[in-house]
Each structure stands twice: as C-alpha cells, then as structure tokens.
Design an enzyme around this catalytic site. Structure first.
Site, short mmCIF file in Angstrom:
data_model
loop_
_atom_site.label_atom_id
_atom_site.label_comp_id
_atom_site.label_asym_id
_atom_site.label_seq_id
_atom_site.Cartn_x
_atom_site.Cartn_y
_atom_site.Cartn_z
N ARG A 1 0.84 -1.21 0.00
CA ARG A 1 0.00 0.00 0.00
C ARG A 1 0.87 1.26 0.00
O ARG A 1 0.53 2.25 -0.65
CB ARG A 1 -0.94 -0.02 1.21
CG ARG A 1 -2.07 -0.97 0.98
CD ARG A 1 -2.91 -1.28 2.20
NE ARG A 1 -3.89 -2.28 1.80
CZ ARG A 1 -4.63 -2.98 2.62
NH1 ARG A 1 -4.52 -2.80 3.92
NH2 ARG A 1 -5.50 -3.87 2.18
N GLN B 1 -6.64 32.74 -14.49
CA GLN B 1 -6.68 32.38 -13.06
C GLN B 1 -7.43 31.07 -12.77
O GLN B 1 -7.05 30.33 -11.87
CB GLN B 1 -7.27 33.53 -12.25
CG GLN B 1 -6.28 34.68 -12.13
CD GLN B 1 -6.74 35.77 -11.19
OE1 GLN B 1 -7.93 35.92 -10.94
NE2 GLN B 1 -5.80 36.53 -10.67
N GLU C 1 -5.04 -3.60 -4.34
CA GLU C 1 -4.35 -3.53 -3.03
C GLU C 1 -5.31 -3.00 -1.95
O GLU C 1 -4.89 -2.31 -1.02
CB GLU C 1 -3.10 -2.65 -3.11
CG GLU C 1 -2.05 -3.16 -4.07
CD GLU C 1 -0.96 -4.00 -3.42
OE1 GLU C 1 -0.23 -4.65 -4.17
OE2 GLU C 1 -0.85 -4.04 -2.17
N GLY C 2 -6.57 -3.36 -2.05
CA GLY C 2 -7.60 -2.88 -1.12
C GLY C 2 -8.24 -1.62 -1.66
O GLY C 2 -7.56 -0.61 -1.89
C1 LIG Z 1 -5.87 -4.69 -13.01
C2 LIG Z 1 -6.00 -5.47 -11.71
C3 LIG Z 1 -4.90 -6.13 -11.20
C4 LIG Z 1 -5.02 -6.89 -10.02
N1 LIG Z 1 -3.94 -7.61 -9.58
C5 LIG Z 1 -4.12 -8.49 -8.55
C6 LIG Z 1 -3.05 -9.39 -8.18
O1 LIG Z 1 -1.94 -9.37 -8.73
N2 LIG Z 1 -3.29 -10.29 -7.19
C7 LIG Z 1 -4.48 -10.35 -6.54
O2 LIG Z 1 -4.63 -11.19 -5.65
N3 LIG Z 1 -5.51 -9.51 -6.86
C8 LIG Z 1 -5.35 -8.60 -7.86
N4 LIG Z 1 -6.39 -7.76 -8.22
C9 LIG Z 1 -7.66 -7.87 -7.52
C10 LIG Z 1 -8.00 -6.66 -6.65
O3 LIG Z 1 -7.19 -6.65 -5.50
C11 LIG Z 1 -9.51 -6.74 -6.35
O4 LIG Z 1 -10.19 -6.46 -7.56
C12 LIG Z 1 -9.94 -5.81 -5.24
O5 LIG Z 1 -9.42 -6.22 -4.00
C13 LIG Z 1 -11.45 -5.67 -5.13
O6 LIG Z 1 -12.07 -6.91 -5.11
P1 LIG Z 1 -13.31 -7.19 -6.09
O7 LIG Z 1 -12.88 -6.81 -7.47
O8 LIG Z 1 -13.78 -8.57 -5.86
O9 LIG Z 1 -14.43 -6.15 -5.65
P2 LIG Z 1 -15.51 -6.37 -4.50
O10 LIG Z 1 -14.85 -6.85 -3.26
O11 LIG Z 1 -16.65 -7.16 -5.06
O12 LIG Z 1 -15.99 -4.87 -4.24
C14 LIG Z 1 -16.91 -4.18 -5.09
C15 LIG Z 1 -17.21 -2.82 -4.44
O13 LIG Z 1 -17.83 -3.01 -3.15
C16 LIG Z 1 -17.07 -2.33 -2.16
N5 LIG Z 1 -17.08 -3.11 -0.92
C17 LIG Z 1 -16.81 -4.43 -0.74
N6 LIG Z 1 -16.94 -4.78 0.55
C18 LIG Z 1 -17.28 -3.65 1.22
C19 LIG Z 1 -17.55 -3.33 2.58
N7 LIG Z 1 -17.47 -4.27 3.56
N8 LIG Z 1 -17.88 -2.06 2.89
C20 LIG Z 1 -17.94 -1.11 1.94
N9 LIG Z 1 -17.69 -1.33 0.64
C21 LIG Z 1 -17.37 -2.58 0.28
C22 LIG Z 1 -15.66 -2.21 -2.73
O14 LIG Z 1 -14.95 -1.13 -2.14
C23 LIG Z 1 -15.96 -1.97 -4.19
O15 LIG Z 1 -16.26 -0.62 -4.38
C24 LIG Z 1 -6.27 -6.95 -9.36
C25 LIG Z 1 -7.36 -6.24 -9.86
C26 LIG Z 1 -7.26 -5.52 -11.02
C27 LIG Z 1 -8.49 -4.82 -11.56
#
Ligand SMILES: Cc1cc2nc3c(=O)[nH]c(=O)nc-3n(C[C@H](O)[C@H](O)[C@H](O)COP(=O)(O)OP(=O)(O)OC[C@H]3O[C@@H](n4cnc5c(N)ncnc54)[C@H](O)[C@@H]3O)c2cc1C
Length: 274
Positions: free
Chosen positions: A135, A171, A255-256
C-alpha cells in the site's frame, strides 16, 4: 531471489478469486496435504503478471474447518508446475503494460517445503504484511504519476494560448494547477513520513492505509484536472494525460479498495482507543 531482483524472472501474488475480493479471508482455493506435497485446487482472478510469471505466491485454505484467516497458508508455486493453467489475458481499461489473467489450479502438486513460513495457517498474516508494504508502494506510485501530470499540465498550459495569453496565465486554470501541485505535495509528504516510520520499525498499518486512501483518490483528481487543462487535446490518445487518466483509475481498486482502506483505518482507530 537474484533472478527476481534483476527482472530475469517475474512473480505474481495470487489472493483474489472470483467470489473473494475485498473479503479476501473468505477465499476457497484449497491445499490438501498428500505425502510430501500439497494438492492445490481453485481459481485466482485478475492476477498481475499472470500470463508471464515464473513464480506464484498462492494463498490457499489448508484447514477446511477454519473458514477464516487462520485456515489460510501461502505457497510458492513454480510457473511450469503441472496443473497450473493460465486463462486468456484480461482486456483492461488501462495499465495495458501490466498483464492480468486467471490462474487455475487443477490438482496442482506443490512440494510441502514450498509453504511460506514453514507451517500452516500463517498465509493470511503473510499476505497482510505484504499488503502493508504494498500500500505504501502504490501510494508512492500515485505520487510519482501525480507529479508527472502536474509537469504535463504546466508545460501544456504555458505553451498553449487562448484569449491572447498562455492558459497558465488565466486564473481559473491556475487554480487547477495549484490544487494539483498542492495535493501531489501533500501525498508525497504523507508517504515519506509513513515510509520513514516503517523503516524505524513502527507498525504503520493505519498510516499505510491512510496513504493509499489519500494518494489513490488524489491522483484521480489530479488526472481529471490534467485532462481538463488540456481541453480537447486531453481526450486524445496522442497526449499522455489520456492514458494516465485511465491508468490511475486502478489505484482506487487494487491492493484494497478505497472503502476497504476506510474500514481498516476506522477499525484500527477504534481498537487503539478501546
Ligand atoms: C488490473 C487489476 C490487477 C489486479 N492484480 C491483482 C493481483 O496481482 N493479485 C491479486 O490477488 N488480486 C489482484 N487484483 C484484484 C483486486 O485486489 C480486487 O479487484 C480488489 O481487492 C477488489 O475486489 P473485487 O474486485 O472482488 O471487488 P468487491 O470486493 O466485489 O468490491 C466491489 C465494491 O464493493 C465495495 N465493498 C466491498 N466490501 C465492502 C464493505 N465491507 N464495505 C464497503 N464497501 C465494500 C468495494 O470497495 C468496491 O467498491 C487486481 C485487480 C485488477 C483490476
């Protein structure tokens, strides 16, 4: 390690799954002990470097009865291990230079000695340790991109003239330049402070989340202003700001997500005050 350091080989971090993103501790990939090996089964999603990686750090559940973080272990898996398959490369909005794909484990046989930390159940802790540092790293990348965007914005607005004067002398344009400069500086100062504290051995879990939250949102605002001060040119792919505008969107998600950083920060605040 030396080959990783020189970039001769690439690695990937496999935590996210189709049904487990923000709630990473709910992951379902399993690792079942079989003699001197573990058998891995499951699918990992959006894995950066997935199409090219030679080495994978994989989070998998070794204790099926423990549905939480304590049932998860971390494994090193070599890219050519039978049973490890790569899905097609994902079609992303931006960050086209960093390829992602699904990584599928189908009875993938991994030597038991490849468990990180030497014992089961440490995997999630390991992942969280990496995320703290990750992070801060992402925050620093956000600051770097923000600084580049400020440079691009300043250069363009000093060159282009409208109403008989360079844009940079109007400005309302100056306000956008000043806000971006100020926010980039604020982000840099935060990251430097948190990184110094980490180097001094302090627990920076809260501060790393503060940095990630602020810097990812900050660079989004800076990129938006950079497109705005470029006018129509900012919407054209000949100009770097168009690409950065798409690229920086990711920082608020991986990364969260921003929301997860908010939860981590508030949870730590309440815990420390109780
Ligand atoms: C280009 C890319 C590269 C990546 N690389 C990696 C990698 O190398 N390794 C790896 O392991 N992962 C990787 N990821 C995965 C990434 O870390 C996840 O996409 C991310 O953590 C979100 O998970 P999700 O997509 O399932 O969204 P979700 O968890 O389904 O979330 C969807 C939405 O709901 C919100 N949300 C979820 N839970 C809560 C809560 N309790 N309260 C409030 N809001 C909430 C989230 O903030 C988001 O806005 C990558 C993703 C992308 C797009």
């Amino acid at each position: 390690m030396p080959r990783l350091a020189t970039g001769e080989i690439l690695s990937s971090f496999c935590l996210t799954e189709p049904d487990s993103g923000s709630d990473a501790a709910s992951l379902r990939t399993t690792a079942v002990r079989d003699g001197d090996h573990y058998l891995l089964n499951g699918t990992k999603r959006y894995i950066t470097n997935g199409p090219e990686a030679d080495l994978f750090t994989v989070m998998a559940r070794t204790d099926p009865d423990n549905k939480g973080a304590g049932g998860i272990s971390a494994f090193i898996v070599e890219g050519d291990t039978p049973g490890l398959m790569r899905g097609p490369a994902d079609n992303k909005m931006g960050q086209k230079g960093a390829h992602t794909c699904d990584i599928i484990f189908d009875n993938c046989r991994v030597p038991a000695e490849n468990i990180i930390g030497g014992q089961e159940g440490q995997g999630f802790k390991t992942a969280m340790k990496v995320l703290d540092r990750g992070r801060l790293h992402i925050s620093a990348v956000c600051v770097g991109v923000a600084e580049r965007l400020v440079e691009e914005s300043l250069r363009y607005t000093m060159e282009r003239k409208q109403f008989g004067a360079p844009l940079a002398e109007h400005q309302l344009v100056q306000a956008m330049l000043a806000d971006s400069k100020t926010e980039a500086y604020a982000g840099k100062t935060m990251v430097m402070d948190a990184a110094r504290r980490k180097d001094d051995g302090e627990n920076v879990s809260t501060l790393a989340s503060c940095c990630k939250l602020f810097c990812a949102e900050m660079v989004g605002r800076v990129a938006d202003r950079a497109v705005q001060v470029h006018g129509g040119a900012g919407y054209m792919s000949e100009y770097a700001v168009e690409r950065f505008y798409r690229d920086v969107r990711l920082f608020r998600i991986y990364e969260g997500t921003t929301q997860i950083q908010q939860l981590v920060i508030a949870r730590n605040m309440v815990r420390e005050a109780s």
